[in-house]
Design an enzyme around this catalytic site. Sequence first.
Site, PDB file in Angstrom:
ATOM      1  N   CYS A  44       6.183 -14.301  -4.576  1.00  0.00           N
ATOM      2  CA  CYS A  44       6.457 -13.503  -4.818  1.00  0.00           C
ATOM      3  C   CYS A  44       4.724 -13.086  -3.481  1.00  0.00           C
ATOM      4  O   CYS A  44       3.548 -13.579  -4.159  1.00  0.00           O
ATOM      5  CB  CYS A  44       5.437 -12.409  -5.624  1.00  0.00           C
ATOM      6  SG  CYS A  44       4.620 -10.881  -5.245  1.00  0.00           S
ATOM      7  N   ASN A  58       4.930   2.720  -2.699  1.00  0.00           N
ATOM      8  CA  ASN A  58       6.689   3.569  -2.294  1.00  0.00           C
ATOM      9  C   ASN A  58       7.711   2.448  -3.265  1.00  0.00           C
ATOM     10  O   ASN A  58       7.054   1.465  -3.624  1.00  0.00           O
ATOM     11  CB  ASN A  58       7.228   2.667  -0.646  1.00  0.00           C
ATOM     12  CG  ASN A  58       6.558   3.295  -0.022  1.00  0.00           C
ATOM     13  OD1 ASN A  58       6.645   4.255   0.309  1.00  0.00           O
ATOM     14  ND2 ASN A  58       6.088   2.697   1.116  1.00  0.00           N
ATOM     15  N   HIS A 106       1.698  -1.363  -5.715  1.00  0.00           N
ATOM     16  CA  HIS A 106       1.004  -1.485  -4.161  1.00  0.00           C
ATOM     17  C   HIS A 106       0.758  -0.404  -4.051  1.00  0.00           C
ATOM     18  O   HIS A 106       1.571   0.440  -3.994  1.00  0.00           O
ATOM     19  CB  HIS A 106       0.614  -2.553  -3.087  1.00  0.00           C
ATOM     20  CG  HIS A 106       2.601  -2.459  -2.784  1.00  0.00           C
ATOM     21  ND1 HIS A 106       3.365  -3.299  -3.016  1.00  0.00           N
ATOM     22  CD2 HIS A 106       2.456  -1.370  -1.029  1.00  0.00           C
ATOM     23  CE1 HIS A 106       4.218  -2.855  -2.109  1.00  0.00           C
ATOM     24  NE2 HIS A 106       4.001  -2.254  -1.108  1.00  0.00           N
ATOM     25  N   HIS A 124       6.167  -6.399  -5.452  1.00  0.00           N
ATOM     26  CA  HIS A 124       4.679  -6.123  -5.945  1.00  0.00           C
ATOM     27  C   HIS A 124       4.099  -4.940  -5.943  1.00  0.00           C
ATOM     28  O   HIS A 124       3.577  -5.037  -5.061  1.00  0.00           O
ATOM     29  CB  HIS A 124       4.202  -7.173  -6.024  1.00  0.00           C
ATOM     30  CG  HIS A 124       2.462  -7.782  -6.312  1.00  0.00           C
ATOM     31  ND1 HIS A 124       2.831  -8.843  -7.528  1.00  0.00           N
ATOM     32  CD2 HIS A 124       1.423  -7.123  -7.179  1.00  0.00           C
ATOM     33  CE1 HIS A 124       0.624  -8.978  -8.350  1.00  0.00           C
ATOM     34  NE2 HIS A 124       0.875  -7.998  -8.028  1.00  0.00           N
ATOM     35  N   ASP A 166      -4.136  -4.027   5.419  1.00  0.00           N
ATOM     36  CA  ASP A 166      -2.551  -4.560   5.469  1.00  0.00           C
ATOM     37  C   ASP A 166      -2.688  -4.928   6.909  1.00  0.00           C
ATOM     38  O   ASP A 166      -2.959  -4.604   7.877  1.00  0.00           O
ATOM     39  CB  ASP A 166      -2.098  -2.686   5.577  1.00  0.00           C
ATOM     40  CG  ASP A 166      -0.460  -3.218   5.570  1.00  0.00           C
ATOM     41  OD1 ASP A 166       0.278  -2.791   4.346  1.00  0.00           O
ATOM     42  OD2 ASP A 166       0.533  -3.468   6.691  1.00  0.00           O
ATOM     43  N   HIS A 208       1.697  -9.570 -12.117  1.00  0.00           N
ATOM     44  CA  HIS A 208       3.003  -8.840 -11.102  1.00  0.00           C
ATOM     45  C   HIS A 208       3.435  -7.751 -12.362  1.00  0.00           C
ATOM     46  O   HIS A 208       4.248  -8.069 -13.021  1.00  0.00           O
ATOM     47  CB  HIS A 208       3.892 -10.304 -11.014  1.00  0.00           C
ATOM     48  CG  HIS A 208       5.145  -9.339 -10.412  1.00  0.00           C
ATOM     49  ND1 HIS A 208       4.945  -9.830  -9.179  1.00  0.00           N
ATOM     50  CD2 HIS A 208       6.303  -9.292 -10.618  1.00  0.00           C
ATOM     51  CE1 HIS A 208       6.264  -9.232  -8.811  1.00  0.00           C
ATOM     52  NE2 HIS A 208       6.569  -9.453  -9.357  1.00  0.00           N
ATOM     53  N   CYS A 238       1.790 -12.343  -4.898  1.00  0.00           N
ATOM     54  CA  CYS A 238       0.923 -13.218  -6.105  1.00  0.00           C
ATOM     55  C   CYS A 238      -0.011 -14.709  -5.563  1.00  0.00           C
ATOM     56  O   CYS A 238      -0.746 -14.739  -6.018  1.00  0.00           O
ATOM     57  CB  CYS A 238       1.514 -13.632  -6.941  1.00  0.00           C
ATOM     58  SG  CYS A 238       2.515 -12.161  -8.227  1.00  0.00           S
ATOM     59  N   THR A 263       9.102  -3.017   0.401  1.00  0.00           N
ATOM     60  CA  THR A 263       9.726  -4.345   1.429  1.00  0.00           C
ATOM     61  C   THR A 263       8.860  -5.348   0.348  1.00  0.00           C
ATOM     62  O   THR A 263       9.444  -6.202   0.366  1.00  0.00           O
ATOM     63  CB  THR A 263       9.206  -4.246   2.789  1.00  0.00           C
ATOM     64  OG1 THR A 263       8.099  -3.921   2.327  1.00  0.00           O
ATOM     65  CG2 THR A 263       9.956  -3.267   3.598  1.00  0.00           C
ATOM     66  N   HIS A 315      -0.704   2.050  -1.290  1.00  0.00           N
ATOM     67  CA  HIS A 315      -1.648   2.065   0.334  1.00  0.00           C
ATOM     68  C   HIS A 315      -2.327   3.278  -0.083  1.00  0.00           C
ATOM     69  O   HIS A 315      -2.233   4.138  -0.189  1.00  0.00           O
ATOM     70  CB  HIS A 315      -0.100   2.593   1.067  1.00  0.00           C
ATOM     71  CG  HIS A 315       0.946   1.803   1.367  1.00  0.00           C
ATOM     72  ND1 HIS A 315       0.995   0.941   2.570  1.00  0.00           N
ATOM     73  CD2 HIS A 315       2.346   1.069   0.545  1.00  0.00           C
ATOM     74  CE1 HIS A 315       2.114  -0.258   2.500  1.00  0.00           C
ATOM     75  NE2 HIS A 315       3.243   0.373   1.162  1.00  0.00           N
TER      76      HIS A 315
HETATM   77  P1  AMP Z   1       5.678  -1.730   1.203  1.00  0.00           P
HETATM   78  O1  AMP Z   1       6.660  -1.130   2.361  1.00  0.00           O
HETATM   79  O2  AMP Z   1       5.950  -0.553   0.492  1.00  0.00           O
HETATM   80  O3  AMP Z   1       6.706  -2.253   0.093  1.00  0.00           O
HETATM   81  O4  AMP Z   1       4.230  -1.859   2.032  1.00  0.00           O
HETATM   82  C1  AMP Z   1       4.240  -3.952   2.226  1.00  0.00           C
HETATM   83  C2  AMP Z   1       2.983  -3.634   2.804  1.00  0.00           C
HETATM   84  O5  AMP Z   1       2.276  -4.611   2.787  1.00  0.00           O
HETATM   85  C3  AMP Z   1       3.251  -3.375   4.696  1.00  0.00           C
HETATM   86  O6  AMP Z   1       2.813  -2.251   4.872  1.00  0.00           O
HETATM   87  C4  AMP Z   1       3.091  -4.818   5.149  1.00  0.00           C
HETATM   88  O7  AMP Z   1       2.672  -4.743   6.055  1.00  0.00           O
HETATM   89  C5  AMP Z   1       2.326  -5.517   4.266  1.00  0.00           C
HETATM   90  N1  AMP Z   1       1.724  -6.502   3.776  1.00  0.00           N
HETATM   91  C6  AMP Z   1       3.409  -7.814   3.828  1.00  0.00           C
HETATM   92  N2  AMP Z   1       2.337  -8.662   3.457  1.00  0.00           N
HETATM   93  C7  AMP Z   1       1.205  -8.975   4.261  1.00  0.00           C
HETATM   94  C8  AMP Z   1       0.765 -10.025   3.770  1.00  0.00           C
HETATM   95  N3  AMP Z   1       0.208 -10.693   3.643  1.00  0.00           N
HETATM   96  N4  AMP Z   1      -1.282  -8.905   4.333  1.00  0.00           N
HETATM   97  C9  AMP Z   1      -0.961  -7.584   4.587  1.00  0.00           C
HETATM   98  N5  AMP Z   1      -0.085  -7.179   4.051  1.00  0.00           N
HETATM   99  C10 AMP Z   1       0.886  -7.487   4.637  1.00  0.00           C
HETATM  100 ZN    ZN Z   2       3.735 -10.743  -7.544  1.00  0.00          ZN
END
Ligand code: AMP
Ligand code: ZN
Length: 112
Positions: free
Chosen positions: A3, A85, A98, A96, A29, A45, A6, A93, A100
Amino acid sequence: MGCVFCKIISKKISSDVIYEDDNIVAFNDLSPVAPVHFLVIPKIHISSADEICDENKYIISEIFGHIPLICRNLGLNGEYRIVNNCGKMAGQTVNHIHFHVLSGREFGWPPG
Ligand code: AMP
Ligand code: ZN
């Protein structure tokens, strides 16, 4: 475990942290879609909003309890959008949970 969030929590991957305490982390982000775009995650997690249950639901109020404080610190003037989402069809995507937080421009409704 693979993850990515994580790994951010354990500092195995670096991130631009804007708030952190014992239970949650907020970081910018990597691919912002607005002038302000950060994510708020629990340190435990939880795969998605669909996995919220009696045992872990306290963390959601921790997160929502801190979002206004973080936004105030960033000077967002009470103007922002909070997005979760849940599941692939909704655009999740990273598995874990989150939230936004987006600000700095106008957002349409309904979302695309
Ligand atoms: P979601 O599509 O809602 O799952 O959002 C996942 C978000 O995580 C996306 O906006 C990505 O740009 C962001 N993301 C993925 N990897 C990282 C990272 N290492 N650091 C910061 N943001 C990330
Ligand atoms: Zn996680």
